[in-house]
Design an enzyme around this catalytic site. Sequence first.
Site, short mmCIF file in Angstrom:
data_model
loop_
_atom_site.label_atom_id
_atom_site.label_comp_id
_atom_site.label_asym_id
_atom_site.label_seq_id
_atom_site.Cartn_x
_atom_site.Cartn_y
_atom_site.Cartn_z
N LYS A 138 37.13 16.96 18.71
CA LYS A 138 38.39 17.21 18.03
C LYS A 138 38.39 18.66 17.57
O LYS A 138 37.31 19.26 17.42
CB LYS A 138 38.49 16.27 16.82
CG LYS A 138 39.88 16.00 16.34
CD LYS A 138 40.50 14.78 16.96
CE LYS A 138 41.89 14.56 16.38
NZ LYS A 138 42.58 13.43 16.98
N GLY B 59 54.27 7.50 6.65
CA GLY B 59 54.22 8.61 7.62
C GLY B 59 55.09 8.26 8.81
O GLY B 59 54.70 7.46 9.67
N GLY C 20 56.27 10.21 11.36
CA GLY C 20 56.31 11.33 12.29
C GLY C 20 56.44 10.81 13.71
O GLY C 20 57.12 9.81 13.96
N VAL D 272 54.38 9.19 15.78
CA VAL D 272 53.96 7.82 16.03
C VAL D 272 54.75 6.86 15.13
O VAL D 272 55.26 5.83 15.58
CB VAL D 272 52.45 7.64 15.77
CG1 VAL D 272 52.03 6.21 16.02
CG2 VAL D 272 51.64 8.59 16.65
P1 NAD Z 1 53.04 13.71 12.81
O1 NAD Z 1 52.61 15.03 12.24
O2 NAD Z 1 54.12 13.67 13.83
O3 NAD Z 1 53.46 12.74 11.62
C1 NAD Z 1 52.76 12.61 10.44
C2 NAD Z 1 53.78 12.28 9.36
O4 NAD Z 1 53.07 11.98 8.16
C3 NAD Z 1 54.73 13.46 9.04
O5 NAD Z 1 56.06 12.98 9.02
C4 NAD Z 1 54.26 13.92 7.67
O6 NAD Z 1 55.31 14.45 6.87
C5 NAD Z 1 53.73 12.63 7.07
N1 NAD Z 1 52.77 12.80 5.99
C6 NAD Z 1 51.78 13.72 5.87
N2 NAD Z 1 51.11 13.55 4.70
C7 NAD Z 1 51.68 12.46 4.11
C8 NAD Z 1 51.43 11.77 2.90
N3 NAD Z 1 50.47 12.15 2.07
N4 NAD Z 1 52.21 10.71 2.59
C9 NAD Z 1 53.20 10.30 3.43
N5 NAD Z 1 53.50 10.92 4.59
C10 NAD Z 1 52.75 11.99 4.92
O7 NAD Z 1 51.70 13.02 13.35
P2 NAD Z 1 51.58 11.82 14.41
O8 NAD Z 1 51.34 12.39 15.74
O9 NAD Z 1 52.70 10.86 14.19
O10 NAD Z 1 50.19 11.16 13.93
C11 NAD Z 1 50.14 10.34 12.78
C12 NAD Z 1 48.70 9.88 12.54
O11 NAD Z 1 48.25 9.14 13.67
C13 NAD Z 1 47.69 11.00 12.36
O12 NAD Z 1 46.68 10.61 11.46
C14 NAD Z 1 47.09 11.17 13.74
O13 NAD Z 1 45.79 11.74 13.71
C15 NAD Z 1 47.06 9.73 14.20
N6 NAD Z 1 47.05 9.59 15.65
C16 NAD Z 1 48.07 10.13 16.38
C17 NAD Z 1 48.06 9.98 17.76
C18 NAD Z 1 49.18 10.51 18.61
O14 NAD Z 1 49.26 10.17 19.80
N7 NAD Z 1 50.07 11.35 18.07
C19 NAD Z 1 47.02 9.30 18.38
C20 NAD Z 1 46.00 8.73 17.60
C21 NAD Z 1 46.04 8.90 16.23
#
Ligand code: NAD
Length: 366
Positions: free
Chosen positions: A93, A193, A195, A197
Amino acid sequence: MTLQTIYSDQIKKDPVFGQFSFDGHQQVVFCNDEDTGLKAIIGIHNTVLGPALGGTRMWNYKSEWNALNDVLRLSRGMTYKSAITGLNLGGGKAVIIGDAKKQKNDDLMRKFGEFVNSLSGRYITAEDVGMETRDMDIIKEVTPYVTGVSESNGGSGNPSPVTAYGVYMGMKAASKYKFGTDSLEGKKILVQGVGHVGETLVKYITDEGAMVIINDINEDRLQELSKKYDARVVLGNAIYNLDLDIYSPCALGATINDTTIQQLKTKVIAGAANNQLANEIKHARILRDKGIAYAPDFLINAGGIINVFSEIEGYTKEESLRKTENIYNTTLEIFKLSDRENISTHRAAFNIAQNRIDKHKKNKNS
Ligand code: NAD
């Protein structure tokens, strides 16, 4: 627990390999470029099963220690995620220190790509929080060791929808185990969250008739999605006092910690965030003792890595989805194993992953 208290006597004695989150990592690379302002860390935890594949996170860390701690935890998590998913990939990572909205630009991405390239394929990158498919396209200009590239550029596109599908499968399996049915209709589900996902997951569960509550630090996004999906909004830490059927952490890690674990009133935890448990051994055990069905994060959020791996292995989108759907069966098996052996679900999943790595290592050495 603050990082200050963690960095106690041990860290004074062994400031590098004695790091709180250091766990036999093979290589940690510090990337610094004064011209672009790039400060990044690449963590390669384990390459027994294959090259270390894992996304890059761009985040405005409070300190460099926090960034290092994050990359060590995240890269280790990738080792076990790929192992339990049956992928021939190791765990790696990267983190870029900075505000993705203000500091990200094409030169910074290219420079980061050059550092990735210098590792000659031991580490392969992809998207994580703060990164987009477009960034992977820029990185691809300088290195072949990148996935999650846009479809028009020969890649598999944004992995988030596939991740969300896997989390949805894991959530349904956890519901089957806990409630006797995998239907989410009428279930009170909090998605923390919303975002990339989180939003897709909200769509799946809304379509199935769940009562959805959303939480995020981005209030504009909350307003937008609340209207779009008719979801209730709860702000800040008030979420930890809600009576829930399912809590789905989809923001950042460590939201299940010494404080929140006392407050949580949920029957199931199933979400996308990496490293949800601040202390994976202790908190996984407490969840089991409290009767909360916890679907291990590194198992149910593997859809994204399955999808980006298709760029290396050459399988189709349909195959990615089919492999991701299997998360349902694996999650159910983990719950059964956890009951049979009276161990936490995290431990059950971890043991299977570790056994696969050990077996592979033994075969390689024999
Ligand atoms: P993203 O950045 O698109 O979304 C994250 C969201 O969380 C954002 O809207 C942000 O404002 C919000 N956020 C951040 N801190 C916060 C808090 N303290 N309280 C509430 N909301 C908060 O990220 P993503 O791609 O949707 O990924 C989300 C999680 O899933 C991450 O931990 C990431 O590592 C994990 N993940 C993502 C993927 C992927 O394919 N994108 C794969 C495996 C794991």
